[in-house]
Design a protein around this motif. Sequence first.
Motif, short mmCIF file in Angstrom:
data_model
loop_
_atom_site.label_atom_id
_atom_site.label_comp_id
_atom_site.label_asym_id
_atom_site.label_seq_id
_atom_site.Cartn_x
_atom_site.Cartn_y
_atom_site.Cartn_z
N LYS A 45 0.81 -1.22 0.00
CA LYS A 45 0.00 0.00 0.00
C LYS A 45 0.84 1.27 0.00
CE LYS A 45 -0.60 0.08 5.05
NZ LYS A 45 -1.58 0.07 6.17
N HIS A 46 2.15 1.11 0.27
CA HIS A 46 3.03 2.27 0.34
C HIS A 46 3.90 2.44 -0.91
CE1 HIS A 46 1.95 2.92 4.51
NE2 HIS A 46 2.28 1.69 4.81
N GLY A 47 3.89 1.47 -1.80
CA GLY A 47 4.71 1.56 -3.00
C GLY A 47 6.19 1.45 -2.73
N ILE A 48 6.55 0.68 -1.71
CA ILE A 48 7.96 0.51 -1.32
C ILE A 48 8.45 -0.85 -1.80
CG2 ILE A 48 9.54 0.31 0.64
CD1 ILE A 48 7.68 2.20 2.17
N ASP A 49 9.61 -0.87 -2.44
CA ASP A 49 10.20 -2.13 -2.90
C ASP A 49 10.89 -2.85 -1.75
OD1 ASP A 49 9.41 -1.53 -5.50
OD2 ASP A 49 11.32 -0.53 -5.97
N VAL A 50 10.87 -4.17 -1.79
CA VAL A 50 11.63 -4.99 -0.84
C VAL A 50 12.60 -5.85 -1.64
CG1 VAL A 50 11.54 -6.65 1.05
CG2 VAL A 50 9.63 -5.07 0.70
N LYS A 51 13.87 -5.75 -1.32
CA LYS A 51 14.91 -6.48 -2.04
C LYS A 51 15.76 -7.27 -1.06
CE LYS A 51 15.26 -2.90 -5.63
NZ LYS A 51 16.19 -1.96 -6.33
N ILE A 52 16.45 -8.25 -1.59
CA ILE A 52 17.40 -9.03 -0.80
C ILE A 52 18.81 -8.78 -1.31
CG2 ILE A 52 18.26 -11.38 -0.40
CD1 ILE A 52 15.42 -12.30 -0.01
N SER A 53 19.71 -8.47 -0.39
CA SER A 53 21.13 -8.40 -0.70
C SER A 53 21.73 -9.71 -0.19
CB SER A 53 21.78 -7.19 0.00
OG SER A 53 23.16 -7.12 -0.32
N PHE A 54 22.07 -10.59 -1.11
CA PHE A 54 22.42 -11.97 -0.75
C PHE A 54 23.93 -12.17 -0.71
CE2 PHE A 54 22.90 -16.56 -1.79
CZ PHE A 54 22.21 -17.06 -0.68
N ASP A 55 24.35 -12.83 0.35
CA ASP A 55 25.76 -13.21 0.49
C ASP A 55 25.86 -14.72 0.37
OD1 ASP A 55 28.40 -13.61 1.10
OD2 ASP A 55 28.26 -12.95 3.19
N ALA A 56 26.41 -15.19 -0.75
CA ALA A 56 26.56 -16.62 -0.99
C ALA A 56 27.74 -17.21 -0.23
CB ALA A 56 26.71 -16.89 -2.48
N GLY A 57 28.45 -16.37 0.49
CA GLY A 57 29.56 -16.84 1.29
C GLY A 57 30.86 -16.10 1.04
N GLY A 58 30.90 -15.27 -0.01
CA GLY A 58 32.14 -14.60 -0.35
C GLY A 58 32.20 -13.13 0.01
N LEU A 59 31.07 -12.54 0.40
CA LEU A 59 31.04 -11.10 0.66
C LEU A 59 31.46 -10.75 2.08
CD1 LEU A 59 27.74 -10.00 -1.13
CD2 LEU A 59 30.09 -9.60 -1.88
N GLY A 60 30.97 -11.49 3.05
CA GLY A 60 31.18 -11.12 4.44
C GLY A 60 30.22 -10.01 4.85
N VAL A 61 30.24 -9.66 6.12
CA VAL A 61 29.31 -8.66 6.66
C VAL A 61 29.47 -7.32 5.96
CG1 VAL A 61 28.64 -7.38 8.73
CG2 VAL A 61 29.23 -9.80 8.90
N TRP A 62 30.69 -6.83 5.88
CA TRP A 62 30.92 -5.52 5.28
C TRP A 62 30.65 -5.53 3.78
CZ3 TRP A 62 30.48 -0.74 5.13
CH2 TRP A 62 31.25 0.09 4.31
N GLY A 63 31.06 -6.58 3.10
CA GLY A 63 30.82 -6.66 1.66
C GLY A 63 29.34 -6.66 1.33
N ASN A 64 28.54 -7.36 2.11
CA ASN A 64 27.10 -7.40 1.85
C ASN A 64 26.46 -6.06 2.17
OD1 ASN A 64 24.72 -8.52 1.01
ND2 ASN A 64 24.35 -9.71 2.86
N TYR A 65 26.94 -5.40 3.22
CA TYR A 65 26.39 -4.09 3.57
C TYR A 65 26.69 -3.07 2.46
CZ TYR A 65 24.55 -0.58 6.77
OH TYR A 65 23.77 0.39 7.36
N GLN A 66 27.91 -3.11 1.93
CA GLN A 66 28.24 -2.23 0.80
C GLN A 66 27.32 -2.50 -0.38
OE1 GLN A 66 32.62 -1.36 -0.08
NE2 GLN A 66 32.74 -3.30 1.05
N GLN A 67 27.09 -3.77 -0.66
CA GLN A 67 26.22 -4.13 -1.77
C GLN A 67 24.82 -3.57 -1.59
OE1 GLN A 67 26.19 -8.19 -3.87
NE2 GLN A 67 24.57 -8.45 -2.35
N ALA A 68 24.30 -3.67 -0.36
CA ALA A 68 22.96 -3.17 -0.07
C ALA A 68 22.89 -1.65 -0.21
CB ALA A 68 22.55 -3.58 1.34
N LEU A 69 23.92 -0.97 0.25
CA LEU A 69 23.94 0.50 0.15
C LEU A 69 23.93 0.98 -1.29
CD1 LEU A 69 26.47 1.57 2.94
CD2 LEU A 69 24.00 1.96 2.93
N GLN A 70 24.50 0.19 -2.17
CA GLN A 70 24.67 0.63 -3.56
C GLN A 70 23.60 0.10 -4.51
OE1 GLN A 70 29.18 1.04 -4.59
NE2 GLN A 70 29.06 -0.57 -3.04
#
Length: 266
Positions: A45-70
């Motif tokens: 009802k708000h028109g907001i997208d929901v996405k997943i930033s997926f870490d298959a094992g190679g990104l790590g916490v910081w790598g996945n957070y960077q991916q989500a930010l971008q």
Amino acid sequence: MVSQKGDSSVENEVRAISTIIILNHFKRKKEGLALKKLIEKQTDKHGIDVKISFDAGGLGVWGNYQQALQMDSKENEVWRMIIQDDMLFPRQALDKILHILKFAPEDPVSFYAPTNKAYKEAVRTQHRIIKTHTNFWTQCFLMPTNLVAPFLSFCEENVSHEYPYEDRRLCLFLQEHDIHAWCVVPGLVQHLGGFRSVMGFPGKVGKYFRYSNYFNPRQEVFNEDWTYQFDNPMLSNVSIDKSKMLGKKVMAKLYGWDFDEKKERL
């Protein structure tokens, strides 16, 4: 402060948050997908997208957070909402978040209340907002879109590439730039994975559990005077030790050491 009291149009809501991104680790892939479906029941009802930033094992916490930010966002987004895959996101949580954001400064905002001394004191004194550079967790954290590029540049220049944690990077960035995070108390989400860390963390940090003792999904927010609460927050100023986070180049600058930029070594 953003002052949009009483305006609940989809246009203004999308202006606040256009995207909710779930940080999903491969060990909790099904949980991430389930959380996405639950949140989408509230976002339609708000028109907001929901996405997943997926870490298959190679990104790590910081790598996945960077991916989500971008990840891509819609035009005029004010905040990028990033939530971890092991969170309880109750019904009405999004409506409450969007309402509170109408009164929030366009700074980082947190809707998870960790269990520690400052949050315990805020509950005791009936403060609804904690204002801080460093006393927050990133389980459900809203990063202003206009701070994404400066934050990533700061980390690239000043923080060791090997440093794995996004929350301390955020703390250091806010501390060094005198930018505050505004943390809502009680929290609107709960950390279900406190004892199931994919990083191997224990369920307690010192004497405190890694879930929230200050989570209240039934709390009233729509009749709260949030202008007053944001104008009268409880302050929690705890400096962090940045020595383990700083990159070699900035350490050289601080201490006058010679630095070989090509070899990236002192």
